[in-house]
Design a protein around this motif. Structure first.
Motif, PDB file in Angstrom:
ATOM      1  N   VAL A  13       0.832  -1.199   0.000  1.00  0.00           N
ATOM      2  CA  VAL A  13       0.000   0.000   0.000  1.00  0.00           C
ATOM      3  C   VAL A  13       0.867   1.250   0.000  1.00  0.00           C
ATOM      4  O   VAL A  13       0.692   2.166  -0.815  1.00  0.00           O
ATOM      5  CB  VAL A  13      -0.944  -0.001   1.223  1.00  0.00           C
ATOM      6  N   THR A  32       3.213   1.814  -3.345  1.00  0.00           N
ATOM      7  CA  THR A  32       2.576   2.387  -4.536  1.00  0.00           C
ATOM      8  C   THR A  32       2.065   3.800  -4.294  1.00  0.00           C
ATOM      9  O   THR A  32       2.042   4.617  -5.216  1.00  0.00           O
ATOM     10  CB  THR A  32       1.426   1.486  -5.016  1.00  0.00           C
ATOM     11  N   ALA A  33       1.653   4.100  -3.058  1.00  0.00           N
ATOM     12  CA  ALA A  33       1.182   5.449  -2.751  1.00  0.00           C
ATOM     13  C   ALA A  33       2.342   6.444  -2.745  1.00  0.00           C
ATOM     14  O   ALA A  33       2.253   7.532  -3.339  1.00  0.00           O
ATOM     15  CB  ALA A  33       0.465   5.469  -1.405  1.00  0.00           C
ATOM     16  N   CYS A  59       1.749  -0.118 -11.467  1.00  0.00           N
ATOM     17  CA  CYS A  59       1.698  -0.606 -10.079  1.00  0.00           C
ATOM     18  C   CYS A  59       0.374  -1.301  -9.798  1.00  0.00           C
ATOM     19  O   CYS A  59       0.323  -2.285  -9.048  1.00  0.00           O
ATOM     20  CB  CYS A  59       1.890   0.558  -9.106  1.00  0.00           C
ATOM     21  N   GLY A  60      -0.706  -0.797 -10.374  1.00  0.00           N
ATOM     22  CA  GLY A  60      -1.994  -1.441 -10.197  1.00  0.00           C
ATOM     23  C   GLY A  60      -2.197  -2.594 -11.167  1.00  0.00           C
ATOM     24  O   GLY A  60      -2.824  -3.601 -10.825  1.00  0.00           O
ATOM     25  N   TYR A  99      -1.446  -6.269 -10.267  1.00  0.00           N
ATOM     26  CA  TYR A  99      -2.333  -7.018  -9.369  1.00  0.00           C
ATOM     27  C   TYR A  99      -3.515  -7.649 -10.103  1.00  0.00           C
ATOM     28  O   TYR A  99      -4.252  -8.435  -9.502  1.00  0.00           O
ATOM     29  CB  TYR A  99      -2.875  -6.099  -8.269  1.00  0.00           C
ATOM     30  N   TRP A 109     -10.198  -7.520  -8.348  1.00  0.00           N
ATOM     31  CA  TRP A 109      -9.001  -6.900  -8.924  1.00  0.00           C
ATOM     32  C   TRP A 109      -8.952  -7.019 -10.442  1.00  0.00           C
ATOM     33  O   TRP A 109      -8.200  -6.290 -11.088  1.00  0.00           O
ATOM     34  CB  TRP A 109      -7.736  -7.549  -8.363  1.00  0.00           C
ATOM     35  N   TYR A 139      -5.226   3.383  -9.354  1.00  0.00           N
ATOM     36  CA  TYR A 139      -3.862   3.635  -8.869  1.00  0.00           C
ATOM     37  C   TYR A 139      -3.305   4.894  -9.519  1.00  0.00           C
ATOM     38  O   TYR A 139      -2.670   5.724  -8.871  1.00  0.00           O
ATOM     39  CB  TYR A 139      -2.961   2.434  -9.189  1.00  0.00           C
ATOM     40  N   ARG A 150      -5.957   1.940  -2.003  1.00  0.00           N
ATOM     41  CA  ARG A 150      -5.141   0.729  -1.988  1.00  0.00           C
ATOM     42  C   ARG A 150      -5.577  -0.233  -0.879  1.00  0.00           C
ATOM     43  O   ARG A 150      -5.499  -1.446  -1.045  1.00  0.00           O
ATOM     44  CB  ARG A 150      -3.671   1.123  -1.859  1.00  0.00           C
ATOM     45  N   MET A 199      -8.665  -2.087  -2.056  1.00  0.00           N
ATOM     46  CA  MET A 199      -8.375  -3.204  -2.948  1.00  0.00           C
ATOM     47  C   MET A 199      -8.344  -4.523  -2.183  1.00  0.00           C
ATOM     48  O   MET A 199      -8.917  -5.523  -2.605  1.00  0.00           O
ATOM     49  CB  MET A 199      -7.038  -2.972  -3.653  1.00  0.00           C
TER      50      MET A 199
END
Length: 270
Positions: free
Chosen positions: A8, A11-12, A124-125, A128, A136, A145, A252, A255
């Motif tokens: 989390v 990626t943030a 990054c998203g 997944y 997802w 994302y 995130r 998700m």
């Protein structure tokens, strides 16, 4: 499903850094915030590296990250590759700006920096997306994302421009960039929410409250306020950044939490 905080935050943080660098690169073409571009690029590099370090803590044996990176494949390798490229672009630009290099060279790398902002945050998203996780496995996830990272990164750029005392013209443009980031966060979060189903049910308050309203609408509104009252840009940009960070982290987290809710409809326990 249990929230994986390392992923989390990775990626943030790194996504915010990538969009911050993208905004600094846009100014290479606009030329309105000369006092802020190098500082923004340096902070972006720090955020990208910090995000990468946080990501490595997800492994039970951090030293094994080198083994993962030695085998090219989607997922961790692609994210690490794009992160490294983005940080390298930022470093090269800082050196080019410091040495007052040719405009052609600066603009060439600046264009790459602008492109990398959506590419990195989207990737990054995208890593997944998998058929085994119904919540997802839709394009709204990587788009979310991208959008939430844009809201935080553009707001941070506006904050730095205000902090450095840029001219009103630069602050107004940074305000519009913040509006864009907020709009992307709202639209793409809605795409994910509607397609995945997390916009209704147990996760609806988190989705509508933290992600859509706080993470998207608030930065958008703050961006509009900056364009109308650039003298108050520092306060509005600070609020936009805080809200953008909340939204990015909440999306995130959603998700992971949303996957539980959707799979439960089919009697599956994760």
């Amino acid at each position: 499903m249990e929230i994986q905080w390392s992923l989390v935050l990775f990626t943030a943080i790194a996504g915010t850094g990538s969009w911050l660098l993208g905004c600094a690169c846009i100014d290479e073409f606009k030329g309105m915030a000369k006092k802020t571009t190098s500082l923004a690029a340096i902070i972006a590099i720090v955020l990208l590296i910090a995000g990468g370090i946080v990501s490595a803590t997800h492994l039970s044996h951090v030293d094994r990250i080198f083994g993962v990176l030695a085998h090219p494949a989607p997922g961790i390798f692609l994210e690490a590759l794009l992160l490294g490229i983005d940080a390298l672009i930022g470093l090269i630009l800082v050196l080019l700006w410091k040495r007052d290099a040719s405009a052609g060279a600066r603009k060439a790398f600046a264009a790459l920096g602008v492109i990398m902002a959506p590419v990195f945050s989207f990737s990054c998203g995208f890593s997944y997306m998998m058929s085994s996780q119904l919540a997802w496995n839709n394009i709204g996830l990587p788009l979310g994302y991208l959008g939430t990272a844009a809201a935080a990164g553009c707001a941070l750029w506006a904050l730095l421009c205000a902090y450095r005392g840029e001219a009103e013209e630069a602050l107004v443009f940074a305000g519009w960039e913040t509006v864009l980031g907020g709009a992307l966060a709202v639209v793409f979060a809605l795409v994910f929410g509607m397609v995945s189903g997390v916009s209704a049910g147990a996760q609806a308050p988190l989705f509508w409250g933290a992600v859509v309203l706080v993470g998207g609408v608030a930065p958008l509104a703050c961006g509009v306020a900056i364009t109308r009252k650039p003298a108050s840009a520092l306060a509005f940009a600070g609020l936009a950044l805080a809200c953008g960070c909340v939204g990015a982290i909440a999306f995130r987290c959603l998700m992971w939490l949303g996957s539980d809710a959707l799979m439960a409809l089919f009697g599956v326990t994760l």
